[in-house]
Design an enzyme around this catalytic site. Structure first.
Site, PDB file in Angstrom:
ATOM      1  N   LEU A   1       8.818  21.378   7.603  1.00 23.98           N
ATOM      2  CA  LEU A   1       9.450  21.373   8.932  1.00 23.98           C
ATOM      3  C   LEU A   1      10.194  22.679   9.201  1.00 23.98           C
ATOM      4  O   LEU A   1      10.819  23.254   8.311  1.00 23.98           O
ATOM      5  CB  LEU A   1      10.414  20.183   9.040  1.00 23.98           C
ATOM      6  CG  LEU A   1       9.774  18.809   8.810  1.00 23.98           C
ATOM      7  CD1 LEU A   1      10.829  17.698   8.930  1.00 23.98           C
ATOM      8  CD2 LEU A   1       8.623  18.552   9.779  1.00 23.98           C
TER       9      LEU A   1
ATOM     10  N   GLY B   1      10.402  24.708  15.162  1.00 24.51           N
ATOM     11  CA  GLY B   1       9.496  24.109  16.150  1.00 24.51           C
ATOM     12  C   GLY B   1       9.539  22.587  16.074  1.00 24.51           C
ATOM     13  O   GLY B   1       9.604  21.891  17.099  1.00 24.51           O
ATOM     14  N   HIS B   2       9.530  22.059  14.837  1.00 25.32           N
ATOM     15  CA  HIS B   2       9.628  20.600  14.676  1.00 25.32           C
ATOM     16  C   HIS B   2      10.998  20.095  15.138  1.00 25.32           C
ATOM     17  O   HIS B   2      11.110  19.015  15.724  1.00 25.32           O
ATOM     18  CB  HIS B   2       9.422  20.209  13.208  1.00 25.32           C
ATOM     19  CG  HIS B   2       8.073  20.571  12.656  1.00 25.32           C
ATOM     20  ND1 HIS B   2       7.906  21.551  11.717  1.00 25.32           N
ATOM     21  CD2 HIS B   2       6.846  20.071  12.918  1.00 25.32           C
ATOM     22  CE1 HIS B   2       6.624  21.641  11.404  1.00 25.32           C
ATOM     23  NE2 HIS B   2       5.949  20.761  12.122  1.00 25.32           N
TER      24      HIS B   2
ATOM     25  N   LYS C   1       6.378  29.910  15.692  1.00 27.12           N
ATOM     26  CA  LYS C   1       6.740  29.262  14.419  1.00 27.12           C
ATOM     27  C   LYS C   1       5.582  28.381  13.969  1.00 27.12           C
ATOM     28  O   LYS C   1       5.001  27.636  14.780  1.00 27.12           O
ATOM     29  CB  LYS C   1       7.976  28.386  14.602  1.00 27.12           C
ATOM     30  CG  LYS C   1       9.193  29.172  15.035  1.00 27.12           C
ATOM     31  CD  LYS C   1      10.257  29.171  13.973  1.00 27.12           C
ATOM     32  CE  LYS C   1      11.492  29.883  14.495  1.00 27.12           C
ATOM     33  NZ  LYS C   1      12.450  30.193  13.447  1.00 27.12           N
TER      34      LYS C   1
END
Ligand code: PAF
Length: 283
Positions: A31, A34-35, A188
């Site tokens: 992760l 972006g996540h 990302k």
């Protein structure tokens, strides 16, 4: 408190205890910001947030990076805790595919992505969208969300998940979330960790070339002009898969109006993709 949920049976129990709206963010782990942007968006839309972490073998081709894909569950859990995630569903392959499927070829019943599954990413990664949509359908069935957020970084994936939800009547709202970039413009991605220092230095040139092409579109350039310009401006050392201008729903490029500019290519051994919106004007 963030619960780690290791299998479908436990997920069903945890889900049954959730009242109010439930949001899901699906990931393959590793992760990054972006996540986190997906989680923050999803969090605002529901009372409960589930994040799924599963490296899905069905969407990797035989020569792709399934074995070396970064697996960082402890760090992923820390991020999910910090983002106030209620449950992290991180099943084993055996739990997700109890009849033993390990590739799209070996699988029996899968989701057919239709013709859009064969263009762009689908043309370079045969079986990819069948694998993605099959696991997304399964994860929707297991987590039963009201809303699910997907990143625009994987623009075709977002379009195909939307199409699947509509065409197969999944009772879920699919939300697209804008791509998060490094300060130098590189989108990302969990795969950025594969880049060598020299490749990492070259990689922002992709977004710069795309932006330069998109800015031409506002000055009377056609979709074909934009495409040729981006290809010419890409940094050296890129092994190009495609640069395409399409309509926002991945049809042919419009003569004028909103469109999408999409890139895929390899820097060394690392495959990168990116896309941005643009507006083309008829000459
Ligand atoms: O975008 C991803 O990380 C994956 O394709 C997804 C949606 C989690 C399915 O495995």
């Amino acid at each position: 408190m963030t619960l780690l949920v290791p299998d479908r049976a436990t997920m069903a129990e945890v889900r049954a205890g959730m009242t109010g709206r439930v949001a899901v963010v699906m990931t393959m782990g590793a992760l990054h910001e972006g996540h986190r942007a997906l989680m923050r968006d999803a969090r605002k839309r529901a009372e409960h947030l589930i994040v799924t972490v599963f490296v899905n073998p069905l969407q990797f081709g035989p020569t792709e990076d399934f074995d070396r894909y970064p697996r960082t569950l402890d760090a992923d859990l820390a991020i999910c805790r910090a983002e106030g995630v209620d449950a992290v569903f991180a099943p084993t392959r055996e739990d997700m595919y109890p009849t033993g499927q390990t590739s799209i070829k070996g699988a029996k019943v899968t989701v057919n992505p239709g013709p859009v599954g064969d263009i762009l990413e689908g043309a370079f990664r045969p079986g990819f969208f069948g694998g993605v949509l099959t696991v997304v359908a399964k994860l929707l069935n297991v987590t039963r969300p009201d809303v699910t957020c997907f990143g625009e970084k994987d623009y075709q994936q977002l379009a195909m998940v939307r199409a699947m939800a509509a065409d197969l009547s999944f009772p879920v709202e699919v939300v697209g979330v804008e791509t998060v970039r490094e300060a130098d413009g590189l989108a990302k991605s969990s795969r950025n960790v594969y880049l060598s220092a020299a490749e990492r230095a070259a990689a922002p040139g992709i977004h710069a070339a795309m932006q330069s092409g998109a800015s031409l579109a506002g000055k009377g350039a056609t979709a074909a002009d934009v495409r040729a310009h981006v290809i010419a401006e890409l940094p050296g050392g890129i092994d190009l898969d495609y640069v395409e201008v399409t309509s926002p729903d991945l049809g042919p490029a419009p003569e004028s109006g909103p469109a999408r500019l999409l890139f895929a290519g390899r820097l060394g051994a690392t495959r990168l993709i990116d896309n941005i919106p643009l507006t083309v004007e008829a000459k």
